[in-house]
Scaffold this active site. Structure first.
Site, short mmCIF file in Angstrom:
data_model
loop_
_atom_site.label_atom_id
_atom_site.label_comp_id
_atom_site.label_asym_id
_atom_site.label_seq_id
_atom_site.Cartn_x
_atom_site.Cartn_y
_atom_site.Cartn_z
N HIS A 162 6.62 -17.81 0.69
CA HIS A 162 6.46 -17.04 1.92
C HIS A 162 5.70 -15.76 1.62
CE1 HIS A 162 10.09 -15.33 0.14
NE2 HIS A 162 10.05 -14.32 0.99
N HIS B 101 6.32 -12.46 2.05
CA HIS B 101 6.90 -11.16 1.73
C HIS B 101 6.30 -10.65 0.42
CE1 HIS B 101 10.69 -11.50 4.47
NE2 HIS B 101 9.70 -10.86 5.05
N ASP C 278 7.26 -9.15 -2.27
CA ASP C 278 7.81 -9.41 -3.61
C ASP C 278 7.52 -10.81 -4.10
OD1 ASP C 278 9.62 -10.17 -1.53
OD2 ASP C 278 11.27 -10.31 -2.96
N HIS C 279 6.83 -11.60 -3.27
CA HIS C 279 6.45 -12.96 -3.67
C HIS C 279 4.94 -13.16 -3.78
CE1 HIS C 279 10.55 -14.78 -3.13
NE2 HIS C 279 10.69 -13.64 -2.49
N HIS D 70 14.43 -18.45 6.82
CA HIS D 70 14.22 -17.06 6.40
C HIS D 70 13.66 -16.28 7.59
CE1 HIS D 70 14.18 -13.92 3.52
NE2 HIS D 70 12.87 -13.83 3.40
N ASP E 88 13.21 -17.86 -0.34
CA ASP E 88 14.35 -17.14 0.25
C ASP E 88 14.85 -17.90 1.47
OD1 ASP E 88 13.53 -15.39 -1.66
OD2 ASP E 88 13.09 -13.72 -0.29
N HIS F 262 16.37 -14.62 -7.95
CA HIS F 262 16.27 -13.66 -6.84
C HIS F 262 17.55 -12.82 -6.77
CE1 HIS F 262 15.18 -12.22 -2.73
NE2 HIS F 262 13.95 -12.45 -3.17
#
Length: 309
Positions: free
Chosen positions: A63, A65, A67-68, A141, A212, A270
């Protein structure tokens, strides 16, 4: 086949854990590395491994976000500087192409290799060749997020050389023809079917890597009979309401998925910075009564994924 965890933290980096990235090492199978998510500083983490960026063949993004994905532009650029000239394909939700191309354009970065994108429009099979098939399913998510199921195709059975010798079949090119499953006529007039001299196929391995998510039935589909399940564990077993509010999972929910799906091993990642040091390992200890083969992973951990016996 190996899993190497380049980043195992949630949200933002900490002194103990970088943000999310997992490498599926397929060096023996296809002389390649597949990455799943590329959090900030993933290329720094790679410096502490034997991974060569030019070997990275595919990148699967769960996805969008930060942090990915924030590590993608730097990694893609460095791959050029480090001798990468083979094509690379990025799979992910709609928007990943715009993110990458905008970053490269604004920074005036030029890549030395073809870059391809597969933006996932619907669930199901997203890649297949002679060795592997990859499936994607939506998770639950806050934004569009996918989990991936990597299925290695079965390996052909070994040639039963002892059986051939017992049948007094002369060695040489005939062995190769029989291994290919062909029907061969011997000089003495005997006709042999190659399938009679090949052992049982070696079942391929299955790895499920989830982004996530709240607990969802799609996770069960992705993880069914997997040799390894990589599942987020942002919250502890008794924090189900918090996990639901923030669209994440608890260690207990991950263990329940692993048990119901019949997986071999569960890797929890995570991990929130709230769980520092020994507290992180409690996420696994507290659910081993549900699923004994549970482990909290650390940055740079490497695990073999053996063939089924």
């Amino acid at each position: 086949m190996q899993l190497e965890f380049l980043g195992t933290g949630a949200g933002s980096p900490s002194k103990q854990r970088n943000v999310t990235s997992v490498a599926l090492r397929l060096l023996e199978e296809r002389n390649a590395i597949w990455l799943f998510d590329v959090g900030e500083a993933t290329q720094h983490q790679i410096l502490y491994t034997t991974i060569r960026p030019r070997k990275i063949e595919k990148i699967f993004i769960t996805h969008l976000h930060g942090d990915h994905i924030f590590g993608l532009p730097g990694l893609l650029s460095s791959r050029s500087f480090q001798g990468g000239n083979e094509p690379l394909t990025i799979y992910g939700p709609v928007g990943i192409k715009k993110f990458v191309l905008t970053a490269l354009q604004v920074s005036e970065s030029r890549l030395s290799y073809p870059l391809h994108f597969v933006e996932i429009q619907q669930e199901g099979k997203i890649f297949e060749d002679q060795g592997f098939t990859v499936y994607a399913k939506k998770l639950d998510h806050k934004i569009t997020c996918y989990g991936y199921r990597v299925v290695e195709h079965d390996h052909p059975g070994e040639l039963l050389a002892d059986k051939l010798r017992a049948a007094k079949v002369p060695s040489g090119p005939i062995y190769g023809q029989l291994k290919a499953g062909k029907t061969v006529e011997l000089p003495d007039g005997r006709v042999l079917d190659g399938h009679d001299f090949i052992g049982q196929p070696q079942p391929g391995r299955v790895v499920a890597i989830l982004g996530d998510t709240r607990a969802t039935k799609n996770a069960l589909w992705l993880a069914k009979d997997a040799d390894a399940l990589v599942h987020e564990s942002t919250f502890g077993k008794d924090e189900a309401q918090l996990a639901h509010n923030y669209y994440h999972s608890t260690s207990k929910q991950a263990a329940e998925i692993a048990k119901k799906a019949g997986v071999k091993r569960l890797f929890l990642t995570h991990i929130s910075a709230r769980y520092a040091g020994k507290a992180a390992y409690q996420l696994a200890y507290q659910v081993r009564n549900i699923f004994p083969e549970t482990r909290v992973v650390n940055d740079l951990d490497v695990f073999d994924i053996p063939f089924k016996k």
